[in-house]
Design a protein around this motif. Structure first.
Motif, PDB file in Angstrom:
ATOM      1  N   ASP A  50       0.989  -1.205  -0.027  1.00 55.94           N
ATOM      2  CA  ASP A  50       0.002  -0.013  -0.114  1.00 55.94           C
ATOM      3  C   ASP A  50       0.927   1.144  -0.020  1.00 55.94           C
ATOM      4  N   LYS A 110       0.314   4.217   1.019  1.00 57.49           N
ATOM      5  CA  LYS A 110       0.096   4.670   2.519  1.00 57.49           C
ATOM      6  C   LYS A 110       1.222   4.098   3.466  1.00 57.49           C
ATOM      7  N   ASN A 111       1.706   2.909   3.105  1.00 55.45           N
ATOM      8  CA  ASN A 111       2.783   2.502   4.187  1.00 55.45           C
ATOM      9  C   ASN A 111       4.181   2.588   3.706  1.00 55.45           C
ATOM     10  N   SER A 123       6.059   5.230   3.509  1.00 62.93           N
ATOM     11  CA  SER A 123       6.878   6.023   4.457  1.00 62.93           C
ATOM     12  C   SER A 123       7.181   5.281   5.789  1.00 62.93           C
ATOM     13  N   HIS A 128      -8.898   3.338  -1.909  1.00 66.74           N
ATOM     14  CA  HIS A 128      -7.702   2.826  -1.077  1.00 66.74           C
ATOM     15  C   HIS A 128      -6.826   4.030  -1.009  1.00 66.74           C
ATOM     16  N   LEU A 129      -6.662   5.026  -2.261  1.00 59.07           N
ATOM     17  CA  LEU A 129      -5.726   5.907  -2.110  1.00 59.07           C
ATOM     18  C   LEU A 129      -6.021   7.298  -2.667  1.00 59.07           C
ATOM     19  N   ASP A 185      -4.315  13.124  -1.239  1.00 60.93           N
ATOM     20  CA  ASP A 185      -3.640  13.685   0.187  1.00 60.93           C
ATOM     21  C   ASP A 185      -2.645  12.533   0.708  1.00 60.93           C
ATOM     22  N   ASP A 186      -3.083  11.260   0.500  1.00 59.78           N
ATOM     23  CA  ASP A 186      -2.173  10.029   0.721  1.00 59.78           C
ATOM     24  C   ASP A 186      -1.070  10.180   0.088  1.00 59.78           C
ATOM     25  N   THR A 218       1.421  13.140   0.850  1.00 64.87           N
ATOM     26  CA  THR A 218       1.756  13.236   2.337  1.00 64.87           C
ATOM     27  C   THR A 218       2.886  12.137   2.241  1.00 64.87           C
ATOM     28  N   CYS A 219       2.767  11.085   1.543  1.00 70.10           N
ATOM     29  CA  CYS A 219       4.035  10.128   1.395  1.00 70.10           C
ATOM     30  C   CYS A 219       5.019  10.518   0.718  1.00 70.10           C
TER      31      CYS A 219
END
Length: 241
Positions: A97, A99-100, A102, A142-143, A146-147, A150-151
């Protein structure tokens, strides 16, 4: 159905696709053509799908490229595409993902992020595809922007760049979210289906903690009035502009 197709006319490269889900589109081709690369970058491709952008970029650079794909089914296609072209030493695909990311890599790790993300917001009126793979690829299930930014703010080096293709009607959302994450828009290029139509796609490059100063590149027109591809697009299809 799983098939093997030519990756346009790019050095006899092949790509593994599943025609029941989706095939790579002109969006990926335009993004790979727009991005500026060299041989000393650390590159990561968000939402890599079946890896068209890493494959295209392998022609333009000798740098290592990491592709990140959430969906296991699509990740498997990307891995097969990389192996089919014997590019395992240059391209790595990660089933993860965005989002993970980072949490996996240290801050200030990458020089360049490329991204062909889901385009459509989730809303009560959204026409979400019933096919799960297509829905996740096309909608911000799922994404979201902003996600992504941010990453990017965390994993990009100072003055590192993120380059994205998206729908033109989301441009204000893109720029606002970039600025909120200390990413300065540096280059924009608008894509038009026909000369007399409205723009439907936009290519955007931003720089982490970059100085103000925006370049608007020459517009891209995809089709001639008779529906055929323009010379510019044919040049890209034949190995890059």
């Amino acid at each position: 159905m799983e098939v093997i197709n030519d990756l346009l006319n790019y050095n006899n490269l092949k790509i593994v696709q599943n025609s029941d889900w989706f095939n790579f589109s002109i969006d990926s081709v335009l993004l790979a053509n727009f991005v500026k690369v060299n041989n000393k970058q650390k590159i990561i491709d968000f939402c890599t799908g079946n890896a068209p952008i890493p494959l295209f970029l392998s022609i333009k650079t000798k740098s290592k490229i990491l592709g990140v794909e959430l969906q296991k089914e699509v990740y498997d296609l990307a891995v097969k595409s990389v192996k089919l072209n014997a590019l395992e030493n240059q391209i790595e695909i990660m089933n993860e993902d965005v989002k993970n990311i980072s949490n996996i890599f240290e801050t200030d790790t990458f020089d360049l992020i490329t991204c062909n993300p889901p385009y459509f917001k989730i809303s009560d009126s959204a026409n979400i595809n019933s096919e799960k793979v297509k829905a996740i690829a096309r909608h911000e299930i799922h994404l979201n922007l902003d996600d992504i930014f941010t990453c990017a703010k965390k994993i990009l080096k100072n003055n590192g760049r993120i380059v994205m293709v998206h729908r033109t009607d989301r441009l204000i959302d893109i720029i606002t979210t970039m600025k909120n994450n200390n990413i300065e828009p540096k280059r924009i290029q608008f894509v038009y289906p026909f000369m007399d139509s409205d723009s439907n796609l936009v290519l955007v490059e931003g720089s982490k903690n970059g100085k103000c100063g925006l370049i608007v590149e020459k517009n891209i027109v995809v089709h001639n009035s008779n529906g055929s591809y323009t010379d510019y697009i044919n040049d890209i299809f034949n190995g890059g502009k």
